[in-house]
Design a protein around this motif. Sequence first.
Motif, mmCIF file in Angstrom:
data_model
loop_
_atom_site.group_PDB
_atom_site.id
_atom_site.type_symbol
_atom_site.label_atom_id
_atom_site.label_comp_id
_atom_site.label_asym_id
_atom_site.label_seq_id
_atom_site.Cartn_x
_atom_site.Cartn_y
_atom_site.Cartn_z
ATOM 1 N N ALA A 281 -9.869 -11.827 5.092
ATOM 2 C CA ALA A 281 -9.262 -10.561 5.746
ATOM 3 C C ALA A 281 -8.800 -9.746 5.070
ATOM 4 C CB ALA A 281 -8.577 -11.323 6.759
ATOM 5 N N ASN A 282 -8.822 -8.539 5.479
ATOM 6 C CA ASN A 282 -8.173 -7.391 4.774
ATOM 7 C C ASN A 282 -6.888 -7.412 4.623
ATOM 8 O OD1 ASN A 282 -7.439 -5.070 3.458
ATOM 9 N ND2 ASN A 282 -8.379 -3.754 5.116
ATOM 10 N N ALA A 283 -6.282 -7.731 3.344
ATOM 11 C CA ALA A 283 -4.854 -7.779 2.992
ATOM 12 C C ALA A 283 -3.879 -6.797 3.278
ATOM 13 C CB ALA A 283 -4.598 -8.557 1.509
ATOM 14 N N PHE A 284 -4.673 -5.526 3.321
ATOM 15 C CA PHE A 284 -3.957 -4.322 3.558
ATOM 16 C C PHE A 284 -4.098 -3.784 4.999
ATOM 17 C CE2 PHE A 284 -5.291 -2.792 -0.903
ATOM 18 C CZ PHE A 284 -4.423 -3.607 -1.703
ATOM 19 N N ALA A 285 -4.583 -4.624 5.732
ATOM 20 C CA ALA A 285 -4.779 -4.302 7.190
ATOM 21 C C ALA A 285 -3.488 -4.053 7.813
ATOM 22 C CB ALA A 285 -5.700 -5.091 7.874
ATOM 23 N N SER A 286 -3.179 -2.936 8.715
ATOM 24 C CA SER A 286 -1.887 -2.890 9.354
ATOM 25 C C SER A 286 -2.032 -1.513 10.292
ATOM 26 C CB SER A 286 -0.741 -2.569 8.422
ATOM 27 O OG SER A 286 0.544 -1.888 8.964
ATOM 28 N N ALA A 287 -1.160 -1.850 11.376
ATOM 29 C CA ALA A 287 -1.094 -0.592 12.567
ATOM 30 C C ALA A 287 -0.459 0.597 11.720
ATOM 31 C CB ALA A 287 -0.621 -1.210 13.449
ATOM 32 N N SER A 288 0.465 0.198 10.892
ATOM 33 C CA SER A 288 1.146 1.495 9.850
ATOM 34 C C SER A 288 -0.165 2.231 9.329
ATOM 35 C CB SER A 288 2.175 0.929 9.289
ATOM 36 O OG SER A 288 2.519 1.989 8.376
ATOM 37 N N PRO A 289 -0.134 3.395 9.541
ATOM 38 C CA PRO A 289 -1.080 4.411 8.678
ATOM 39 C C PRO A 289 -0.940 4.134 7.283
ATOM 40 C CG PRO A 289 -0.125 5.813 10.214
ATOM 41 C CD PRO A 289 0.692 4.454 10.374
ATOM 42 N N GLU A 290 0.366 3.942 6.655
ATOM 43 C CA GLU A 290 0.700 3.450 5.332
ATOM 44 C C GLU A 290 0.155 2.092 4.822
ATOM 45 O OE1 GLU A 290 4.576 4.320 4.395
ATOM 46 O OE2 GLU A 290 4.702 6.298 5.137
ATOM 47 N N GLY A 291 -0.259 1.232 5.716
ATOM 48 C CA GLY A 291 -0.704 -0.117 5.568
ATOM 49 C C GLY A 291 0.478 -1.184 5.137
ATOM 50 N N THR A 292 0.158 -2.167 4.513
ATOM 51 C CA THR A 292 1.119 -3.271 4.360
ATOM 52 C C THR A 292 2.119 -2.925 3.106
ATOM 53 O OG1 THR A 292 -0.458 -4.438 3.020
ATOM 54 C CG2 THR A 292 -0.635 -4.812 5.268
ATOM 55 N N PRO A 293 3.094 -3.714 2.905
ATOM 56 C CA PRO A 293 3.646 -3.509 1.737
ATOM 57 C C PRO A 293 2.716 -4.021 0.604
ATOM 58 C CG PRO A 293 5.061 -4.634 3.496
ATOM 59 C CD PRO A 293 3.690 -4.708 3.917
ATOM 60 N N LEU A 294 1.882 -4.775 0.630
ATOM 61 C CA LEU A 294 1.068 -5.023 -0.331
ATOM 62 C C LEU A 294 0.336 -3.805 -0.825
ATOM 63 C CD1 LEU A 294 0.248 -7.642 -2.188
ATOM 64 C CD2 LEU A 294 -1.895 -7.796 -0.822
ATOM 65 N N LEU A 295 -0.187 -3.067 0.206
ATOM 66 C CA LEU A 295 -0.830 -1.804 -0.259
ATOM 67 C C LEU A 295 0.157 -0.881 -1.025
ATOM 68 C CD1 LEU A 295 -3.117 0.092 -0.230
ATOM 69 C CD2 LEU A 295 -2.720 0.714 2.173
ATOM 70 N N ARG A 296 1.400 -0.623 -0.482
ATOM 71 C CA ARG A 296 2.184 0.156 -1.096
ATOM 72 C C ARG A 296 2.481 -0.243 -2.489
ATOM 73 N NH1 ARG A 296 5.516 3.575 1.591
ATOM 74 N NH2 ARG A 296 7.210 3.224 0.122
ATOM 75 N N HIS A 297 2.713 -1.688 -2.605
ATOM 76 C CA HIS A 297 2.649 -2.089 -4.215
ATOM 77 C C HIS A 297 1.681 -1.810 -5.079
ATOM 78 C CE1 HIS A 297 5.919 -5.214 -2.219
ATOM 79 N NE2 HIS A 297 6.699 -3.871 -2.815
ATOM 80 N N ALA A 298 0.336 -1.924 -4.275
ATOM 81 C CA ALA A 298 -0.938 -1.527 -5.142
ATOM 82 C C ALA A 298 -0.862 0.200 -5.570
ATOM 83 C CB ALA A 298 -2.041 -1.814 -4.510
ATOM 84 N N ILE A 299 -0.559 0.618 -4.543
ATOM 85 C CA ILE A 299 -0.128 2.061 -4.825
ATOM 86 C C ILE A 299 1.067 2.489 -5.855
ATOM 87 C CG2 ILE A 299 0.567 4.352 -4.065
ATOM 88 C CD1 ILE A 299 -0.928 3.515 -1.552
ATOM 89 N N GLY A 300 1.848 1.837 -5.936
ATOM 90 C CA GLY A 300 2.944 1.935 -7.049
ATOM 91 C C GLY A 300 2.443 1.614 -8.481
ATOM 92 N N GLY A 301 1.629 0.443 -8.605
ATOM 93 C CA GLY A 301 0.909 -0.014 -9.658
ATOM 94 C C GLY A 301 0.132 1.288 -10.083
ATOM 95 N N MET A 302 -0.814 1.905 -9.064
ATOM 96 C CA MET A 302 -1.988 2.804 -9.680
ATOM 97 C C MET A 302 -1.253 4.071 -10.073
ATOM 98 S SD MET A 302 -4.976 2.272 -6.936
ATOM 99 C CE MET A 302 -3.948 2.219 -5.464
ATOM 100 N N LYS A 303 0.010 4.696 -9.154
ATOM 101 C CA LYS A 303 0.711 5.553 -9.975
ATOM 102 C C LYS A 303 1.359 5.478 -11.260
ATOM 103 C CE LYS A 303 3.790 8.121 -7.429
ATOM 104 N NZ LYS A 303 5.010 8.446 -6.741
ATOM 105 N N ALA A 304 1.848 4.108 -11.721
ATOM 106 C CA ALA A 304 2.549 3.874 -12.769
ATOM 107 C C ALA A 304 1.442 4.231 -13.945
ATOM 108 C CB ALA A 304 3.279 2.522 -13.005
ATOM 109 N N ALA A 305 0.594 3.626 -13.702
ATOM 110 C CA ALA A 305 -0.785 3.622 -14.723
ATOM 111 C C ALA A 305 -1.705 4.937 -14.722
ATOM 112 C CB ALA A 305 -1.721 2.520 -14.353
ATOM 113 N N LEU A 306 -1.331 6.123 -13.894
ATOM 114 C CA LEU A 306 -2.561 6.992 -13.770
ATOM 115 C C LEU A 306 -2.467 7.832 -15.209
ATOM 116 C CD1 LEU A 306 -2.331 8.840 -10.165
ATOM 117 C CD2 LEU A 306 -4.021 8.075 -11.768
#
Length: 462
Positions: A281-306
């Motif tokens: 199952a998609n671990a980022f799936a969420s009714a929220s347009p911003e996704g799950t906390p896991l997706l936010r953390h993944a984005i946090g890592g990508m921002k930190a590494a860009l």
Amino acid sequence: MTNIPASSSAIADLAEAQAFFKAHPEIDAIDLIFTNMCGVPRGKRLRAHEVLAVYENGRFLPGSVLVVDITGRDTEETGLVWEDGDADRIVRPAAGTLVPAPWLGSNAAQFLTSFYELDGTPNDLDPRHILANVIDRLGADGLTPVAAVELEFYLLDTSGPRPDAARGPVTGHRSRDIQVYGLREMEDFKPFFDDLYAACDTQGLPLESGISEYAAGQFEFTLRHMADALRAADDAVMYKRLVKGIAVKHGMEATFMAKPFADRAGSGMHLHVSMADENGANAFASASPEGTPLLRHAIGGMKAALADSMAIFAPNANSYRRFRANSYAPVASTWGVNNRTVSLRVPAGAPATRHVEHRVAGADANPYLALAAVLGAMHHGMSNQIDPGPPVVGNGYEAADADTRLPNHWATAIDVLQNSTLMREILGDRFVTHYCTVKGVEMANFMGEVTALDYDWYLRNA
């Protein structure tokens, strides 16, 4: 639910090749392909009986080809040429990549390979292995990356003194307008696209929708997402070669150069990624347009590494001409929801489709390394629960400041990567050292050339 296939990192066995030649007895011109750190497919042309031997025993190739630059020149400064005795390593075929190459003729085929040391250890300078290692780290945490690669490219007429947009094969018309999403432009190039889809089907490449992009002669097609990120990168490498080959058959040149024209849109490689959990199952799936906390953390890592990974996403001198404000090429470490002005976009869509689109890489980036950098950064963010901060609303270019702006010069990006502890952890310490050496020497050679612009600007005025 996502069906998770067996990893494509497996070495192909002899039975795969035997079955292929039984089904295709006419094929006797086969390209063995490897892709080094610069992302250019290189290799050898083999006969059918030689291919069977490769599938049984591998093939010896000089390790120095792992560090040739974009022009194919040995990078002696790595110490992997003369000091190493230009010693052989061994390449072995990647499972599922032996396919016909119809643009080369009815007797042609190709297959991808990976480099190994003579004792069977995966070579740590091979981009396929680097991506596979990152995928394995995610797998240890019960996550499987689901990835898709979107590539923009130009179809060009190179018969004149300077490249120009190609004439459509149907009408002979050369567009001078942008005509984004233009259907007439798709109709005018239909013979090319028909052959493109047919060749992709022959090779099993999951090519889907295409559009006329934001410049005359520029197009973008989507490769379907899959729960095998290594295979997604393989597909991107095979697709780029295929596009170029089909274009030549139609009297055109296809280029994935990041910025072929100063006054037209650049070409990007957009990477779409989600994570499947142990149940598929998609671990980022969420009714929220911003996704799950896991997706936010993944984005946090990508921002930190860009910033640290900019030399991977923009590997060439020309790459940096693409990054301009209000150009759809991002210039800062930003994220947003349903917003194409940021680096990391969470697209609109149904909850089950929630994912992130990484928009920084140019079409000239190495797909294996770009995906490895993205997935490694996501893993870093999820493991450390990094908060990405609030999403950008509105114009992401206006949100750029000194703290978020990405390196916009080749030399700076190489230096930042060279000194990045995070990227050395993700890509490997030895790889980062040699990659920066290759790119540093390449940059010195590029800057050592005297161009026509030098004469235009300085001959009379200096």
